[in-house]
Design an enzyme around this catalytic site. Sequence first.
Site, PDB file in Angstrom:
ATOM      1  N   ASP A  59     -12.087  -6.929   1.072  1.00 18.28           N
ATOM      2  CA  ASP A  59     -11.187  -5.793   1.315  1.00 18.28           C
ATOM      3  C   ASP A  59     -11.870  -4.757   2.201  1.00 18.28           C
ATOM      4  O   ASP A  59     -12.849  -5.050   2.905  1.00 18.28           O
ATOM      5  CB  ASP A  59     -10.733  -5.224  -0.054  1.00 18.28           C
ATOM      6  CG  ASP A  59      -9.369  -4.571   0.007  1.00 18.28           C
ATOM      7  OD1 ASP A  59      -9.287  -3.400   0.431  1.00 18.28           O
ATOM      8  OD2 ASP A  59      -8.361  -5.225  -0.353  1.00 18.28           O
ATOM      9  N   ASP A  60     -11.386  -3.562   2.151  1.00 15.64           N
ATOM     10  CA  ASP A  60     -11.830  -2.435   2.980  1.00 15.64           C
ATOM     11  C   ASP A  60     -13.354  -2.257   2.927  1.00 15.64           C
ATOM     12  O   ASP A  60     -13.967  -2.469   1.885  1.00 15.64           O
ATOM     13  CB  ASP A  60     -11.134  -1.170   2.426  1.00 15.64           C
ATOM     14  CG  ASP A  60     -11.172  -0.017   3.395  1.00 15.64           C
ATOM     15  OD1 ASP A  60     -11.843  -0.132   4.433  1.00 15.64           O
ATOM     16  OD2 ASP A  60     -10.518   0.994   3.102  1.00 15.64           O
ATOM     17  N   ASN A 107      -2.188   2.834   5.188  1.00 17.53           N
ATOM     18  CA  ASN A 107      -2.450   3.778   4.100  1.00 17.53           C
ATOM     19  C   ASN A 107      -2.061   5.225   4.341  1.00 17.53           C
ATOM     20  O   ASN A 107      -2.662   6.123   3.743  1.00 17.53           O
ATOM     21  CB  ASN A 107      -3.924   3.698   3.717  1.00 17.53           C
ATOM     22  CG  ASN A 107      -4.186   2.472   2.875  1.00 17.53           C
ATOM     23  OD1 ASN A 107      -3.501   2.233   1.886  1.00 17.53           O
ATOM     24  ND2 ASN A 107      -5.152   1.675   3.277  1.00 17.53           N
ATOM     25  N   LYS A 140      -4.940  -9.475   4.689  1.00 18.17           N
ATOM     26  CA  LYS A 140      -4.220  -8.405   3.986  1.00 18.17           C
ATOM     27  C   LYS A 140      -4.051  -7.275   4.997  1.00 18.17           C
ATOM     28  O   LYS A 140      -5.036  -6.691   5.448  1.00 18.17           O
ATOM     29  CB  LYS A 140      -5.035  -7.945   2.776  1.00 18.17           C
ATOM     30  CG  LYS A 140      -4.396  -6.802   2.007  1.00 18.17           C
ATOM     31  CD  LYS A 140      -5.230  -6.498   0.763  1.00 18.17           C
ATOM     32  CE  LYS A 140      -4.753  -5.262   0.029  1.00 18.17           C
ATOM     33  NZ  LYS A 140      -5.679  -4.888  -1.059  1.00 18.17           N
ATOM     34  N   TRP A 141      -2.796  -7.007   5.361  1.00 23.13           N
ATOM     35  CA  TRP A 141      -2.498  -6.024   6.420  1.00 23.13           C
ATOM     36  C   TRP A 141      -2.052  -4.727   5.739  1.00 23.13           C
ATOM     37  O   TRP A 141      -0.939  -4.608   5.269  1.00 23.13           O
ATOM     38  CB  TRP A 141      -1.389  -6.574   7.321  1.00 23.13           C
ATOM     39  CG  TRP A 141      -1.069  -5.732   8.514  1.00 23.13           C
ATOM     40  CD1 TRP A 141      -0.487  -4.488   8.506  1.00 23.13           C
ATOM     41  CD2 TRP A 141      -1.295  -6.056   9.886  1.00 23.13           C
ATOM     42  NE1 TRP A 141      -0.347  -4.027   9.785  1.00 23.13           N
ATOM     43  CE2 TRP A 141      -0.832  -4.973  10.656  1.00 23.13           C
ATOM     44  CE3 TRP A 141      -1.843  -7.164  10.533  1.00 23.13           C
ATOM     45  CZ2 TRP A 141      -0.887  -4.963  12.046  1.00 23.13           C
ATOM     46  CZ3 TRP A 141      -1.895  -7.151  11.929  1.00 23.13           C
ATOM     47  CH2 TRP A 141      -1.427  -6.063  12.670  1.00 23.13           C
ATOM     48  N   ASP A 142      -2.957  -3.756   5.732  1.00 17.78           N
ATOM     49  CA  ASP A 142      -2.726  -2.520   4.973  1.00 17.78           C
ATOM     50  C   ASP A 142      -2.219  -1.403   5.892  1.00 17.78           C
ATOM     51  O   ASP A 142      -2.332  -1.477   7.133  1.00 17.78           O
ATOM     52  CB  ASP A 142      -4.055  -2.109   4.325  1.00 17.78           C
ATOM     53  CG  ASP A 142      -3.869  -1.295   3.058  1.00 17.78           C
ATOM     54  OD1 ASP A 142      -2.749  -0.825   2.796  1.00 17.78           O
ATOM     55  OD2 ASP A 142      -4.869  -1.122   2.335  1.00 17.78           O
ATOM     56  N   ASP A 182      -0.705  -0.469  -5.995  1.00 14.75           N
ATOM     57  CA  ASP A 182      -2.116  -0.231  -6.298  1.00 14.75           C
ATOM     58  C   ASP A 182      -2.318  -0.021  -7.786  1.00 14.75           C
ATOM     59  O   ASP A 182      -3.449   0.104  -8.244  1.00 14.75           O
ATOM     60  CB  ASP A 182      -2.617   1.004  -5.536  1.00 14.75           C
ATOM     61  CG  ASP A 182      -3.063   0.641  -4.131  1.00 14.75           C
ATOM     62  OD1 ASP A 182      -3.179  -0.562  -3.843  1.00 14.75           O
ATOM     63  OD2 ASP A 182      -3.305   1.565  -3.329  1.00 14.75           O
ATOM     64  N   TRP A 184       3.459   6.446  -4.940  1.00 14.10           N
ATOM     65  CA  TRP A 184       2.276   5.596  -4.937  1.00 14.10           C
ATOM     66  C   TRP A 184       1.943   5.240  -6.398  1.00 14.10           C
ATOM     67  O   TRP A 184       1.954   6.110  -7.272  1.00 14.10           O
ATOM     68  CB  TRP A 184       1.100   6.334  -4.278  1.00 14.10           C
ATOM     69  CG  TRP A 184      -0.168   5.542  -4.378  1.00 14.10           C
ATOM     70  CD1 TRP A 184      -0.538   4.499  -3.589  1.00 14.10           C
ATOM     71  CD2 TRP A 184      -1.201   5.710  -5.362  1.00 14.10           C
ATOM     72  NE1 TRP A 184      -1.737   3.990  -4.025  1.00 14.10           N
ATOM     73  CE2 TRP A 184      -2.179   4.725  -5.111  1.00 14.10           C
ATOM     74  CE3 TRP A 184      -1.396   6.583  -6.430  1.00 14.10           C
ATOM     75  CZ2 TRP A 184      -3.324   4.589  -5.872  1.00 14.10           C
ATOM     76  CZ3 TRP A 184      -2.544   6.454  -7.196  1.00 14.10           C
ATOM     77  CH2 TRP A 184      -3.500   5.469  -6.909  1.00 14.10           C
ATOM     78  N   ARG A 237      -5.647  10.772   4.206  1.00 12.39           N
ATOM     79  CA  ARG A 237      -6.781   9.879   3.920  1.00 12.39           C
ATOM     80  C   ARG A 237      -7.757   9.864   5.100  1.00 12.39           C
ATOM     81  O   ARG A 237      -8.293   8.831   5.479  1.00 12.39           O
ATOM     82  CB  ARG A 237      -6.301   8.466   3.611  1.00 12.39           C
ATOM     83  CG  ARG A 237      -7.224   7.729   2.650  1.00 12.39           C
ATOM     84  CD  ARG A 237      -6.947   6.235   2.593  1.00 12.39           C
ATOM     85  NE  ARG A 237      -7.718   5.613   1.520  1.00 12.39           N
ATOM     86  CZ  ARG A 237      -8.082   4.342   1.507  1.00 12.39           C
ATOM     87  NH1 ARG A 237      -7.732   3.534   2.477  1.00 12.39           N
ATOM     88  NH2 ARG A 237      -8.778   3.854   0.511  1.00 12.39           N
TER      89      ARG A 237
HETATM   90  C1  DGJ Z   1      -4.807   0.414  -0.296  1.00  7.29           C
HETATM   91  C2  DGJ Z   1      -4.550  -0.949  -0.866  1.00  7.29           C
HETATM   92  O1  DGJ Z   1      -3.337  -0.968  -1.538  1.00  7.29           O
HETATM   93  C3  DGJ Z   1      -5.723  -1.327  -1.747  1.00  7.29           C
HETATM   94  O2  DGJ Z   1      -5.470  -2.550  -2.368  1.00  7.29           O
HETATM   95  C4  DGJ Z   1      -6.975  -1.380  -0.933  1.00  7.29           C
HETATM   96  O3  DGJ Z   1      -6.855  -2.399   0.028  1.00  7.29           O
HETATM   97  C5  DGJ Z   1      -7.191  -0.037  -0.246  1.00  7.29           C
HETATM   98  N1  DGJ Z   1      -6.037   0.399   0.463  1.00  7.29           N
HETATM   99  C6  DGJ Z   1      -8.365  -0.105   0.683  1.00  7.29           C
HETATM  100  O4  DGJ Z   1      -8.521   1.035   1.394  1.00  7.29           O
END
Ligand code: DGJ
Length: 722
Positions: free
Chosen positions: A354-355, A468, A464-466, A536, A186, A431
């Site tokens: 965003d989030d 995590n 933006k399809w995240d 990130d 990461w 997370r």
């Molecule tokens: C991870 C993404 O890479 C970030 O840019 C951001 O969108 C966060 N998640 C939000 O939780």
Amino acid sequence: MPVTCSAGMFHVRTSGTSLVMTVENGLLLQLYYGKRLKDAEIKYLLDAYPPRASFDTPMAYLPLAAPAVGTGSYCQPSVSAMRLKTGDNVTDLRYRSHRVYEGKPELAPLPSSRGQSRTLELTLEDSVTGLVAVLSYSIFPDTDVISVSRRYENEGGEPLLLRDAQSASMPLPAGKLDLVHFPGAWARERSVTRREMRAGEQTLLKSSRGASSHSNNPSVMIAERGASEDCGNVYGQSFVYSGDFLCCAEMDNYGFARLSIGMNPETFSWILPSGEAFQAPEAAMLYSDSGFNGFSHEMHRFVLSHIVRASWEKRERPILINNWEATYFNFNEEKILKIAGEARELGIEMFVLDDGWFGKRDSDNCSLGDWKADKSKLPNGLEHLVSEVTSMGLKFGLWFEPEMVSPNSELYREHPDWCLHAEGRPRTEARSQLILDLSRDEVAEYVYKSVASVLRGCDITYVKWDMNRNMTEGFSPALPPERQLETHHRYMLNLYRVFARLNDEFPNVLFEGCSGGGGRFDLGMLAFMPQIWTSDDTDPMERLKIQYGTSFFFPPSAMGAHVSASPNHQTGRATRMKTRGEVALAGNFGFELDVSKLSDEDKAEAKRLTAFVKRRRSLISGGTFTRLSSPFENNLTAWQFADKHEKPQSVIICAYRLLAEPNGRVLSVHAQGLDEKADYRDIASGKVYSGGALMYAGLPIPELCGDFDSRVIELEKVKSKD
Ligand code: DGJ
């Protein structure tokens, strides 16, 4: 586009390369992959593989195109099929037939390359189990990339358990070779790593994380020892798949190399009942004799013309501002509108929320799955915010993380069984979240509907399809016990189905992939989402390495790159707005900071940057990208964008210095691929240089100031001496 099959030789030719196979005692052998040959008269190459010591069978030393298991081949198998009745997995593939046809195999729901093509299909069979392997090699008129895929069918009477289903297996010549791959973590994705290959050694690069991952990218090269950016033989494969993979780079005890890529047997097996087939994902395979840059030019062209959806191939991407690093979870409508208003003044074209806009998400420990606007932050609703922003003249984009569920969410309380898990075991959180079990159709349907219903409700033109976290307990109690190891792949298949439905229903929405930054940066994602958030880590000096490493397989237009605040949130490093911007403009340019708090000087610089990007983005995203100086080896990083003419008219050279050196020499770069007989003018200084001088003598970089400084030099051809 020639594919010739005669006298037992199969010759697949692209404009610059040849792949030659033959059949010997029923075994399909790959005799040659390299620079284009005029014909396939090379059967004599079999002499390079004489019978070996009596304890080796031919399988052990012949260049098998599809090595299997249990009959004397000890390299990474292409496939193994266990007979459930007997328990043995001996798999012996022999040639049955071949055909050549226009077009290529249909792999949906799997992503695959598109466009005019011709395919050589070779069918091999195991006469005992009835396993049939259909190997497809597809070529295109405008690229040297060969798309390969394999389908495994059970024509026998008994069910088989499929393991080791590889998509490409590429025997390579003996020689002094290096493996080049792109491991990371990461915020440190895709660092260029080169290591010597040695006889008898096997290097396994893999992901079992349920995503192609930050740790290893499913794009790998083998290069001859002397190969550099600009010369030498380079072979590579990139998997058109976003889940687990196994890539094996090996050199046998005779010094012959092999590169293969496919499913990872650690997290994959597949029950193949009689009469059924398993389609393995596609892989892109490429040879270049022009070093790493030559390889990347070809691969970038392939990605844009054959992987990215046609509608996005040439379409300009908007300059966006994302509020993540500006606000994190701490925002309300007023704050967002203030940032958006200021962004518009700076020339930014899209605002991305965003989030944190949904459920009760004030931190990352809740609400994933509850895709309804949080009224405490957006009291007038999402629709109102979207219309306020769009009425300012900005487009609107929205963040989702649809594959996830927070244990603290309405969705989880209602459907606690909808996440991946193993019966009787704790559900490991990362997370504070779990992964939805997309192998279940009803869960995939929920995911599709949650995104589609938001997109239907307002004017959103970017998503933006995240994603995590990676998979743990990646099983599905909805599947029978013997099919548990199908879960990861079934998840991917249904995820791709969701992507395809969303693409179809919302053809004008630009989808950007993301997985904690660049944790799912692969050709599979790019087939549905033409750009991916690269990392990130937005520190420009770190980004140089990340964007440089990413560029070996992926073009700049695939990389999201933003200007963030200084000091940087990931590294604490302070840098100028100019440097941050000049790094970000080498990808899909955007901002990710509170622009309402910028100094006047930084605002002016931000305006200059957006104006520059608008003027030059077609060259940056549509031109030829060439690496000039590596951040992994030098204090100076440099790369170049040139228009696609054979003798380019317009060139942009970007140079970035890491650390200032007292009393050091002036750094210079050597341009590549210019018209050596023409003159080029530096637009800023008015100085004129010949193309030959810029390439062979080099261009001194105008004075750099302190650490972390950069220069962007625009050159225009002034006259040709032809
Ligand atoms: C991870 C993404 O890479 C970030 O840019 C951001 O969108 C966060 N998640 C939000 O939780």
